[in-house]
Enzyme design. Structure first.
Site, PDB file in Angstrom:
ATOM      1  N   HIS A 136      -8.646  11.437  -1.456  1.00 30.19           N
ATOM      2  CA  HIS A 136      -8.203  10.176  -2.051  1.00 30.19           C
ATOM      3  C   HIS A 136      -8.071  10.359  -3.554  1.00 30.19           C
ATOM      4  CE1 HIS A 136      -7.885   5.968  -3.032  1.00 30.19           C
ATOM      5  NE2 HIS A 136      -7.890   5.649  -1.751  1.00 30.19           N
TER       6      HIS A 136
ATOM      7  N   ARG B  53      -2.825  10.250   6.527  1.00 23.75           N
ATOM      8  CA  ARG B  53      -2.973   8.835   6.917  1.00 23.75           C
ATOM      9  C   ARG B  53      -2.500   7.904   5.807  1.00 23.75           C
ATOM     10  NH1 ARG B  53      -6.879   4.757   6.015  1.00 23.75           N
ATOM     11  NH2 ARG B  53      -8.262   6.170   4.892  1.00 23.75           N
TER      12      ARG B  53
ATOM     13  N   GLN C  80      -7.944  14.217   4.333  1.00 18.93           N
ATOM     14  CA  GLN C  80      -7.342  13.404   3.274  1.00 18.93           C
ATOM     15  C   GLN C  80      -8.233  13.358   2.042  1.00 18.93           C
ATOM     16  OE1 GLN C  80      -6.575   8.930   3.714  1.00 18.93           O
ATOM     17  NE2 GLN C  80      -4.569   9.867   3.480  1.00 18.93           N
TER      18      GLN C  80
ATOM     19  N   HIS D 294     -11.976  12.121   1.560  1.00 21.95           N
ATOM     20  CA  HIS D 294     -12.006  10.704   1.944  1.00 21.95           C
ATOM     21  C   HIS D 294     -11.976  10.480   3.447  1.00 21.95           C
ATOM     22  CE1 HIS D 294     -11.450   6.449   1.592  1.00 21.95           C
ATOM     23  NE2 HIS D 294     -10.235   6.464   2.118  1.00 21.95           N
TER      24      HIS D 294
ATOM     25  N   PHE E 131       0.867  -1.176   0.000  1.00 15.92           N
ATOM     26  CA  PHE E 131       0.000   0.000   0.000  1.00 15.92           C
ATOM     27  C   PHE E 131       0.904   1.226   0.000  1.00 15.92           C
ATOM     28  CE2 PHE E 131      -4.665   0.320   1.481  1.00 15.92           C
ATOM     29  CZ  PHE E 131      -5.086  -0.588   0.533  1.00 15.92           C
TER      30      PHE E 131
ATOM     31  N   LEU F 101     -15.414   5.167  -4.044  1.00 12.82           N
ATOM     32  CA  LEU F 101     -13.967   4.908  -4.001  1.00 12.82           C
ATOM     33  C   LEU F 101     -13.531   3.742  -4.875  1.00 12.82           C
ATOM     34  CD1 LEU F 101     -11.319   5.618  -2.284  1.00 12.82           C
ATOM     35  CD2 LEU F 101     -11.856   3.529  -1.079  1.00 12.82           C
TER      36      LEU F 101
ATOM     37  N   GLU G 217      -7.272   1.806  -3.084  1.00 10.13           N
ATOM     38  CA  GLU G 217      -5.831   1.874  -3.309  1.00 10.13           C
ATOM     39  C   GLU G 217      -5.264   0.485  -3.632  1.00 10.13           C
ATOM     40  OE1 GLU G 217      -3.868   4.560  -0.777  1.00 10.13           O
ATOM     41  OE2 GLU G 217      -2.115   3.276  -0.543  1.00 10.13           O
TER      42      GLU G 217
ATOM     43  N   ARG H  70      -1.187   9.307  -0.580  1.00  8.56           N
ATOM     44  CA  ARG H  70      -2.404   9.798  -1.225  1.00  8.56           C
ATOM     45  C   ARG H  70      -2.371  11.288  -1.521  1.00  8.56           C
ATOM     46  NH1 ARG H  70      -6.652   6.198   2.336  1.00  8.56           N
ATOM     47  NH2 ARG H  70      -6.085   4.266   1.279  1.00  8.56           N
TER      48      ARG H  70
HETATM   49  C1  LIG Z   1     -14.900   4.159   0.854  1.00 11.85           C
HETATM   50  C2  LIG Z   1     -13.911   4.009   1.979  1.00 11.85           C
HETATM   51  C3  LIG Z   1     -12.943   3.031   1.923  1.00 11.85           C
HETATM   52  C4  LIG Z   1     -12.030   2.874   2.963  1.00 11.85           C
HETATM   53  N1  LIG Z   1     -11.092   1.881   2.890  1.00 11.85           N
HETATM   54  C5  LIG Z   1     -10.234   1.715   3.921  1.00 11.85           C
HETATM   55  C6  LIG Z   1      -9.292   0.653   3.920  1.00 11.85           C
HETATM   56  O1  LIG Z   1      -9.236  -0.145   2.993  1.00 11.85           O
HETATM   57  N2  LIG Z   1      -8.453   0.537   4.983  1.00 11.85           N
HETATM   58  C7  LIG Z   1      -8.473   1.397   6.029  1.00 11.85           C
HETATM   59  O2  LIG Z   1      -7.682   1.242   6.958  1.00 11.85           O
HETATM   60  N3  LIG Z   1      -9.376   2.410   6.060  1.00 11.85           N
HETATM   61  C8  LIG Z   1     -10.259   2.575   5.051  1.00 11.85           C
HETATM   62  N4  LIG Z   1     -11.157   3.593   5.092  1.00 11.85           N
HETATM   63  C9  LIG Z   1     -11.283   4.396   6.303  1.00 11.85           C
HETATM   64  C10 LIG Z   1     -12.063   3.602   7.358  1.00 11.85           C
HETATM   65  O3  LIG Z   1     -12.925   2.685   6.728  1.00 11.85           O
HETATM   66  C11 LIG Z   1     -12.898   4.513   8.249  1.00 11.85           C
HETATM   67  O4  LIG Z   1     -12.079   5.508   8.791  1.00 11.85           O
HETATM   68  C12 LIG Z   1     -13.481   3.718   9.398  1.00 11.85           C
HETATM   69  O5  LIG Z   1     -14.208   2.600   8.911  1.00 11.85           O
HETATM   70  C13 LIG Z   1     -14.373   4.563  10.276  1.00 11.85           C
HETATM   71  O6  LIG Z   1     -14.899   3.707  11.271  1.00 11.85           O
HETATM   72  P1  LIG Z   1     -15.685   4.300  12.505  1.00 11.85           P
HETATM   73  O7  LIG Z   1     -16.128   3.136  13.324  1.00 11.85           O
HETATM   74  O8  LIG Z   1     -14.897   5.358  13.148  1.00 11.85           O
HETATM   75  O9  LIG Z   1     -16.952   5.010  11.823  1.00 11.85           O
HETATM   76  P2  LIG Z   1     -18.186   4.419  10.992  1.00 11.85           P
HETATM   77  O10 LIG Z   1     -17.951   3.056  10.460  1.00 11.85           O
HETATM   78  O11 LIG Z   1     -18.590   5.490  10.031  1.00 11.85           O
HETATM   79  O12 LIG Z   1     -19.295   4.285  12.092  1.00 11.85           O
HETATM   80  C14 LIG Z   1     -19.883   5.419  12.690  1.00 11.85           C
HETATM   81  C15 LIG Z   1     -21.050   4.933  13.496  1.00 11.85           C
HETATM   82  O13 LIG Z   1     -21.553   6.003  14.277  1.00 11.85           O
HETATM   83  C16 LIG Z   1     -22.947   6.068  14.146  1.00 11.85           C
HETATM   84  N5  LIG Z   1     -23.335   7.454  14.400  1.00 11.85           N
HETATM   85  C17 LIG Z   1     -22.864   8.580  13.818  1.00 11.85           C
HETATM   86  N6  LIG Z   1     -23.456   9.666  14.358  1.00 11.85           N
HETATM   87  C18 LIG Z   1     -24.297   9.201  15.300  1.00 11.85           C
HETATM   88  C19 LIG Z   1     -25.204   9.829  16.188  1.00 11.85           C
HETATM   89  N7  LIG Z   1     -25.355  11.149  16.216  1.00 11.85           N
HETATM   90  N8  LIG Z   1     -25.949   9.046  17.001  1.00 11.85           N
HETATM   91  C20 LIG Z   1     -25.824   7.697  16.992  1.00 11.85           C
HETATM   92  N9  LIG Z   1     -24.987   7.062  16.170  1.00 11.85           N
HETATM   93  C21 LIG Z   1     -24.229   7.806  15.340  1.00 11.85           C
HETATM   94  C22 LIG Z   1     -23.233   5.563  12.745  1.00 11.85           C
HETATM   95  O14 LIG Z   1     -24.540   5.071  12.682  1.00 11.85           O
HETATM   96  C23 LIG Z   1     -22.213   4.433  12.644  1.00 11.85           C
HETATM   97  O15 LIG Z   1     -22.728   3.266  13.247  1.00 11.85           O
HETATM   98  C24 LIG Z   1     -12.073   3.751   4.054  1.00 11.85           C
HETATM   99  C25 LIG Z   1     -13.045   4.752   4.107  1.00 11.85           C
HETATM  100  C26 LIG Z   1     -13.939   4.890   3.072  1.00 11.85           C
HETATM  101  C27 LIG Z   1     -14.944   5.999   3.147  1.00 11.85           C
END
Ligand SMILES: Cc1cc2nc3c(=O)[nH]c(=O)nc-3n(C[C@H](O)[C@H](O)[C@H](O)COP(=O)(O)OP(=O)(O)OC[C@H]3O[C@@H](n4cnc5c(N)ncnc54)[C@H](O)[C@@H]3O)c2cc1C
Length: 606
Positions: free
Chosen positions: A235, A381, A233, A346, A113, A245, A248, A281
């Site tokens: 992408h 990142r 960031q 991103h 990566f 997306l 990568e 990136r």
């Molecule tokens: C398209 C894409 C591809 C990616 N690919 C990679 C990868 O290959 N490798 C990597 O390391 N990273 C990757 N990333 C980054 C990584 O996936 C994210 O940073 C990470 O999944 C975020 O996880 P999280 O649990 O913090 O948030 P999320 O998975 O977004 O979860 C947030 C949670 O909070 C809840 N929530 C939000 N606001 C409220 C509220 N007010 N009240 C109650 N609930 C709420 C939502 O319902 C959800 O359940 C990618 C990101 C994207 C967008």
């Protein structure tokens, strides 16, 4: 009132892992989430998850790559904790049944990566996030952890001492999307914010519509400093029509970027002569936009990403969903033609200021995942480093909130400690509140605090529903998205950032007149988006404030007037405190002393 030992807000990868951690440490834990857990945005992650698992690799190399990739704005204790804890956490996922892709000899596959000195990205096809989310959710179900899904948390229940560092968080207020009930949730031992990213601040993003930075804005208004938000960031490979997306992993497997002249731009124009398409990136995003702005973009809008030469067998084995995405959203068959791609928002490197245990400066309030800034990603990142962050720091925060000993943190939080420095930046407008409402409440007991917060929130929501006319949230939100994309994007300059701050101020004032057309109490997305829009405004303002203040070029933050990284002055984190509606910006020094060494800043070259 609903009562548990630990309340986790958000059911994405970070929230689920935190809940499992708290449960492992013996707590009665509940997840309160606006989306059902498996609909969380973690499911969109495609490329993979970094962990030093193989001979020839080790945690020190992973930590080094992370600090270097973050352009030395990463705090060393955060990078080292990530790198040290990731391997056992990834193996734990494997033991829980996550279907990682494998080599013929049975070992988990790892691929290169961007910015990694070793191919240490494990993956499950091109659906790593989907499998991660389901694996964790199965563990949550197996353990009988309570999940309140489709409950939207609108406010924290935090006491109103003058100094945020003296405040305590006793719970939160949530609104049941299905019934309209507004209720208090008490977290006897802690509340963990795991609310994800802030894509809705921009109008071209890989993020879901639900990514409105609710946790960042709620913590901010409760008094927690928000750190390093100017580092957004972008992408390099998103589909032009939707922002979807293209992982990568496509470049990791050997995908090539071409401009409209058919030139391999990363080499032809010297953007990254060593690493080509696999430079970081920020480097690739700037390269693509420079090509497009110089007239070498395809249709003046995008460049081409070509994976045809990888062959159908390899593509079907490792990148099958990329074929579906290109076909479904752009009508392009990736086996026959190159795919159109351009940079898009991103990921937010900054977030709620925490230490390695997820603690904020408010007692009982934690933050993890993309909503948080333990400062592991610095100013940029590395791909594959967000998913290990979720499981490493999610698990730690859950265990810590439940009372387990996870070690003393080295990273300070709050506006105290050595080296704190005030900013003297002059803003073109007064940032911050346009009304007098406060996000903190008084009360003698934790229950009183929660009751007072429920009362304040009921008043706010009733007020929005009772109002007969005014401004629609969508007008305000799109104004923010447009100005951020025009002015605080991949390329930034002073006049544009100042303009963005002025537009944000106008939007904040217009928001005073916002109303909700749909008066129903059930499944009222109009109401939900209206509340979210306030969070988008606050978050956009923090990003723009930081972008104006940081007069250097570091990682993802490019400034036209300042084309050099200035370590003499800027090895420091930007922090913005709400300060009861009069935001103030200040700085905390970066920690570059690790366990065995000091990470000496070196020029980044690819
Ligand atoms: C398209 C894409 C591809 C990616 N690919 C990679 C990868 O290959 N490798 C990597 O390391 N990273 C990757 N990333 C980054 C990584 O996936 C994210 O940073 C990470 O999944 C975020 O996880 P999280 O649990 O913090 O948030 P999320 O998975 O977004 O979860 C947030 C949670 O909070 C809840 N929530 C939000 N606001 C409220 C509220 N007010 N009240 C109650 N609930 C709420 C939502 O319902 C959800 O359940 C990618 C990101 C994207 C967008």
């Amino acid at each position: 009132m609903y009562e548990h030992d630990v309340i986790v807000v958000g059911g994405g990868g970070a929230g689920l892992r935190a809940a499992i951690g708290a449960h492992e440490a013996g707590a009665d834990v509940a997840i309160v989430t606006k989306l059902h857990p498996v609909r969380s945005h973690t499911g969109a992650a495609e490329g993979g998850i970094n962990a030093a698992l193989r001979d020839g690799d080790d945690w020190e190399l992973h930590a080094y790559d992370t600090v270097k990739g973050g352009d030395y704005l990463t705090d060393a204790p955060a990078a080292e904790t990530l790198a040290q804890d990731a391997p056992e956490n990834v193996v734990q996922l494997e033991n829980w049944g996550m279907p990682f892709s494998r080599e013929d000899d049975g070992r988990m596959s790892q691929r290169p990566f961007g910015g990694l000195s070793f191919p240490r990205t494990t993956y499950a096809g091109a659906e790593t996030g989907h499998h991660l989310l389901h694996t964790l959710y199965e563990q949550v179900v197996k353990r009988g952890i309570t999940v309140y899904d489709e409950w939207y948390v609108t406010r924290l229940a935090v006491t109103d001492e003058d100094d945020p560092e003296d405040r305590s968080c006793h719970g939160c207020v949530a609104w049941d999307v299905q019934t309209g009930e507004i209720a208090g949730f008490r977290g006897r031992d802690g509340v963990i914010l795991a609310t994800g990213g802030d894509g809705q601040v921009f109008d071209h993003t890989t993020n879901a519509v639900a990514n409105t930075a609710d946790g960042v804005a709620m913590a901010y208004r409760a008094g927690v400093p928000i750190e390093d938000m100017e580092f957004v960031q972008f992408h390099p490979t998103t589909l032009p029509s939707t922002g979807v997306l293209i992982s990568e992993g496509t470049r990791g497997e050997g995908g090539i970027l071409y401009n409209s002249e058919g030139e391999r731009l990363m080499f032809e124009y010297g953007y990254a002569t060593n690493d080509g398409e696999l430079a970081s990136r920020d480097v690739v995003s700037r390269a693509e936009l420079t090509e497009i702005n110089s007239g070498r973009g395809v249709d003046d809008e995008y460049v081409h990403l070509d994976m045809r030469h990888l062959g159908e067998e390899r593509i079907m084995d490792r990148l099958e969903n990329i074929l579906h995405l290109a076909e479904d959203f752009e009508g392009v068959d990736g086996l026959e033609d190159p795919m159109p791609v351009k940079p898009g928002h991103h990921y937010e490197m900054g977030g709620i200021e925490t230490n390695e245990n997820g603690e904020t400066c408010i007692d009982g309030l934690y933050a993890i995942g993309e909503a948080a800034c333990v400062s592991v990603h610095g100013s940029n990142r590395l791909g594959g480093n967000a998913l290990p962050e979720l499981i490493v720091f999610g698990g730690r925060a859950g265990r810590h909130a439940a009372g387990a000993d996870v070690g003393e943190p080295e990273i300070p939080v709050g506006k105290s400690g050595d080296g704190i420095e005030e900013s003297d930046v002059q803003y073109p407008v007064d940032p911050g509140s346009a009304d007098e409402t406060s996000a903190v409440v008084s009360g003698d007991t934790p229950d009183d605090v929660i009751d007072a917060a429920v009362e304040a929130e009921t008043e706010r929501i009733d007020g929005l529903l009772e109002k007969e006319d005014g401004v629609n949230h969508a007008e305000v939100r799109s104004k923010i998205q447009k100005t951020m994309t025009d002015n605080v994007n991949v390329f930034r300059e002073e006049d544009g950032i100042r303009e963005a701050l002025e537009v944000i101020r106008e939007a904040r004032e217009e928001y005073q007149d916002v109303y909700v057309a749909d008066k129903s109490r059930t499944f009222n997305t109009d109401l939900q988006h209206t509340i979210e829009t306030r969070n988008v405004i606050d978050t956009a303002e923090i990003i723009a404030m930081g972008a104006l203040a940081r007069e250097e070029f570091r990682g993802a933050h490019w400034r036209k007037e300042f084309q050099e990284r200035r370590d003499d002055e800027w090895l420091k984190h930007t922090c913005v405190s709400w300060n009861d509606g009069n935001p103030e910006l200040w700085y905390r020094p970066v920690l570059l002393d690790g366990e065995n060494k000091t990470y000496e800043p070196k020029e980044r070259s690819y």
